[in-house]
Design a protein around this motif. Structure first.
Motif, mmCIF file in Angstrom:
data_model
loop_
_atom_site.group_PDB
_atom_site.id
_atom_site.type_symbol
_atom_site.label_atom_id
_atom_site.label_comp_id
_atom_site.label_asym_id
_atom_site.label_seq_id
_atom_site.Cartn_x
_atom_site.Cartn_y
_atom_site.Cartn_z
ATOM 1 N N ARG A 127 0.857 -1.181 0.000
ATOM 2 C CA ARG A 127 0.000 0.000 0.000
ATOM 3 C C ARG A 127 0.894 1.232 0.000
ATOM 4 N NH1 ARG A 127 -3.165 -3.661 -0.833
ATOM 5 N NH2 ARG A 127 -4.874 -4.252 0.478
ATOM 6 N N TYR A 128 0.594 2.183 -0.871
ATOM 7 C CA TYR A 128 1.317 3.447 -0.902
ATOM 8 C C TYR A 128 0.346 4.563 -0.565
ATOM 9 C CZ TYR A 128 5.115 1.090 -3.389
ATOM 10 O OH TYR A 128 6.126 0.251 -3.749
ATOM 11 N N HIS A 129 0.779 5.437 0.324
ATOM 12 C CA HIS A 129 0.014 6.621 0.658
ATOM 13 C C HIS A 129 0.789 7.806 0.105
ATOM 14 C CE1 HIS A 129 -1.317 9.824 3.638
ATOM 15 N NE2 HIS A 129 -2.367 9.553 2.886
ATOM 16 N N LEU A 130 0.259 8.426 -0.940
ATOM 17 C CA LEU A 130 0.948 9.505 -1.634
ATOM 18 C C LEU A 130 0.195 10.810 -1.444
ATOM 19 C CD1 LEU A 130 1.515 7.554 -4.943
ATOM 20 C CD2 LEU A 130 3.164 7.863 -3.109
ATOM 21 N N VAL A 131 0.954 11.899 -1.310
ATOM 22 C CA VAL A 131 0.369 13.221 -1.198
ATOM 23 C C VAL A 131 0.959 14.073 -2.307
ATOM 24 C CG1 VAL A 131 0.051 15.248 0.248
ATOM 25 C CG2 VAL A 131 0.155 12.987 1.289
ATOM 26 N N PHE A 132 0.091 14.617 -3.143
ATOM 27 C CA PHE A 132 0.506 15.517 -4.212
ATOM 28 C C PHE A 132 0.066 16.927 -3.838
ATOM 29 C CE2 PHE A 132 -0.259 11.438 -6.268
ATOM 30 C CZ PHE A 132 0.935 11.255 -6.933
ATOM 31 N N CYS A 133 0.988 17.866 -3.892
ATOM 32 C CA CYS A 133 0.673 19.266 -3.609
ATOM 33 C C CYS A 133 0.778 20.072 -4.896
ATOM 34 C CB CYS A 133 1.635 19.842 -2.579
ATOM 35 S SG CYS A 133 1.537 19.038 -0.989
ATOM 36 N N THR A 134 -0.055 21.092 -4.995
ATOM 37 C CA THR A 134 0.023 21.954 -6.165
ATOM 38 C C THR A 134 1.249 22.849 -6.056
ATOM 39 O OG1 THR A 134 -1.372 23.612 -5.118
ATOM 40 C CG2 THR A 134 -2.464 21.967 -6.481
ATOM 41 N N ARG A 135 1.649 23.368 -7.180
ATOM 42 C CA ARG A 135 2.824 24.211 -7.209
ATOM 43 C C ARG A 135 2.575 25.467 -6.380
ATOM 44 N NH1 ARG A 135 6.036 25.946 -12.618
ATOM 45 N NH2 ARG A 135 7.901 26.637 -11.550
ATOM 46 N N ARG A 136 3.506 25.760 -5.499
ATOM 47 C CA ARG A 136 3.447 26.909 -4.589
ATOM 48 C C ARG A 136 2.188 26.913 -3.731
ATOM 49 N NH1 ARG A 136 5.403 30.162 -9.370
ATOM 50 N NH2 ARG A 136 7.657 30.010 -9.205
ATOM 51 N N ARG A 137 1.628 25.721 -3.537
ATOM 52 C CA ARG A 137 0.449 25.514 -2.680
ATOM 53 C C ARG A 137 -0.717 26.424 -3.059
ATOM 54 N NH1 ARG A 137 0.777 20.933 0.586
ATOM 55 N NH2 ARG A 137 -0.701 21.901 1.980
ATOM 56 N N ARG A 138 -0.872 26.687 -4.330
ATOM 57 C CA ARG A 138 -2.001 27.487 -4.807
ATOM 58 C C ARG A 138 -3.258 26.630 -4.817
ATOM 59 N NH1 ARG A 138 1.132 30.396 -9.715
ATOM 60 N NH2 ARG A 138 2.315 31.828 -8.423
ATOM 61 N N GLY A 139 -4.382 27.236 -4.558
ATOM 62 C CA GLY A 139 -5.657 26.511 -4.485
ATOM 63 C C GLY A 139 -6.290 26.281 -5.836
ATOM 64 N N ILE A 140 -5.536 25.722 -6.760
ATOM 65 C CA ILE A 140 -6.033 25.535 -8.126
ATOM 66 C C ILE A 140 -7.143 24.492 -8.204
ATOM 67 C CG2 ILE A 140 -4.352 23.794 -8.812
ATOM 68 C CD1 ILE A 140 -4.268 25.518 -11.508
ATOM 69 N N LEU A 141 -7.172 23.555 -7.276
ATOM 70 C CA LEU A 141 -8.195 22.514 -7.328
ATOM 71 C C LEU A 141 -9.582 23.039 -6.960
ATOM 72 C CD1 LEU A 141 -6.178 19.522 -5.859
ATOM 73 C CD2 LEU A 141 -6.792 19.916 -8.229
ATOM 74 N N GLN A 142 -9.672 24.281 -6.488
ATOM 75 C CA GLN A 142 -10.960 24.879 -6.168
ATOM 76 C C GLN A 142 -11.619 25.514 -7.388
ATOM 77 O OE1 GLN A 142 -9.947 27.609 -3.018
ATOM 78 N NE2 GLN A 142 -10.573 26.155 -1.457
ATOM 79 N N MET A 143 -10.878 25.688 -8.466
ATOM 80 C CA MET A 143 -11.438 26.297 -9.675
ATOM 81 C C MET A 143 -12.478 25.362 -10.287
ATOM 82 S SD MET A 143 -7.931 27.840 -11.248
ATOM 83 C CE MET A 143 -8.669 28.619 -12.651
ATOM 84 N N ASP A 144 -13.433 25.936 -10.994
ATOM 85 C CA ASP A 144 -14.524 25.161 -11.590
ATOM 86 C C ASP A 144 -14.008 24.111 -12.569
ATOM 87 O OD1 ASP A 144 -16.408 26.619 -10.220
ATOM 88 O OD2 ASP A 144 -16.747 28.044 -11.846
ATOM 89 N N GLY A 145 -14.360 22.855 -12.321
ATOM 90 C CA GLY A 145 -14.050 21.769 -13.237
ATOM 91 C C GLY A 145 -12.660 21.180 -13.117
ATOM 92 N N VAL A 146 -11.747 21.830 -12.421
ATOM 93 C CA VAL A 146 -10.365 21.340 -12.345
ATOM 94 C C VAL A 146 -10.281 20.064 -11.515
ATOM 95 C CG1 VAL A 146 -8.026 21.877 -11.567
ATOM 96 C CG2 VAL A 146 -9.366 23.613 -12.724
ATOM 97 N N GLU A 147 -10.927 20.052 -10.358
ATOM 98 C CA GLU A 147 -10.875 18.873 -9.491
ATOM 99 C C GLU A 147 -11.533 17.667 -10.164
ATOM 100 O OE1 GLU A 147 -12.266 17.324 -5.076
ATOM 101 O OE2 GLU A 147 -12.527 19.412 -5.611
ATOM 102 N N ALA A 148 -12.661 17.879 -10.801
ATOM 103 C CA ALA A 148 -13.352 16.778 -11.479
ATOM 104 C C ALA A 148 -12.500 16.201 -12.607
ATOM 105 C CB ALA A 148 -14.692 17.255 -12.019
ATOM 106 N N ARG A 149 -11.867 17.078 -13.378
ATOM 107 C CA ARG A 149 -11.012 16.610 -14.478
ATOM 108 C C ARG A 149 -9.781 15.896 -13.936
ATOM 109 N NH1 ARG A 149 -10.381 14.334 -19.174
ATOM 110 N NH2 ARG A 149 -8.636 15.141 -20.343
ATOM 111 N N PHE A 150 -9.198 16.413 -12.858
ATOM 112 C CA PHE A 150 -8.042 15.770 -12.246
ATOM 113 C C PHE A 150 -8.398 14.366 -11.768
ATOM 114 C CE2 PHE A 150 -5.567 14.904 -8.351
ATOM 115 C CZ PHE A 150 -4.322 14.764 -8.933
ATOM 116 N N LYS A 151 -9.539 14.219 -11.113
ATOM 117 C CA LYS A 151 -9.967 12.902 -10.639
ATOM 118 C C LYS A 151 -10.192 11.951 -11.805
ATOM 119 C CE LYS A 151 -12.046 14.220 -6.259
ATOM 120 N NZ LYS A 151 -13.267 14.253 -5.453
ATOM 121 N N GLU A 152 -10.797 12.454 -12.865
ATOM 122 C CA GLU A 152 -11.046 11.634 -14.049
ATOM 123 C C GLU A 152 -9.730 11.124 -14.655
ATOM 124 O OE1 GLU A 152 -12.434 12.674 -18.531
ATOM 125 O OE2 GLU A 152 -13.624 13.551 -16.907
ATOM 126 N N LEU A 153 -8.757 12.018 -14.792
ATOM 127 C CA LEU A 153 -7.458 11.623 -15.347
ATOM 128 C C LEU A 153 -6.719 10.654 -14.428
ATOM 129 C CD1 LEU A 153 -6.230 15.038 -16.759
ATOM 130 C CD2 LEU A 153 -6.934 13.023 -18.061
#
Length: 86
Positions: free
Chosen positions: A15-41
Motif C-alpha cells: 500500500r502506498y500513501h501519496l500526497v501531491f501538492c500543487t505548485r506553490r500551494r495554490r488553491g487551483i483545485l478549487q477552480m470550476d471543473g479542475v478537481e473533477a477533471r483531475f480525478k477523471e485523469l
C-alpha cells in the motif's frame, strides 16, 4: 474482497500513501471543473497501470491517494506515471 494481490507467482500486500501538492500551494483545485477533471485523469491513469485506488481525496491545494500496487512497481514509478500521465 481480499487484502492481498495475487499474480501467477506471487502474493503481495503493498500500500502506498501519496500526497501531491500543487505548485506553490495554490488553491487551483478549487477552480470550476479542475478537481473533477483531475480525478477523471487520475482514475484513467491508475486503471491503465493496474493500480487499485483504496481512497482518494482532494483539498484546495493537495491530493491524497492511497493505492495498492504490485511488488514490481516502486513508489517512484507510481508518482512518475501519475504526474506525467503514462
Amino acid at each position: 474482497e481480499s487484502k492481498y494481490r495475487f499474480t501467477k507467482t506471487s502474493k503481495s500486500y503493498i500500500r502506498y500513501h501519496l500526497v501531491f501538492c500543487t505548485r506553490r500551494r495554490r488553491g487551483i483545485l478549487q477552480m470550476d471543473g479542475v478537481e473533477a477533471r483531475f480525478k477523471e485523469l487520475l482514475l484513467q491513469i491508475c486503471a491503465q497501470n493496474d493500480y487499485d485506488i483504496l481512497s482518494f481525496e482532494c483539498g484546495a491545494d493537495y491530493c491524497y491517494l492511497h493505492a495498492s500496487v504490485l511488488p514490481d512497481v516502486s513508489p517512484y514509478e507510481v508518482c512518475k506515471n501519475i504526474k506525467y500521465g503514462t
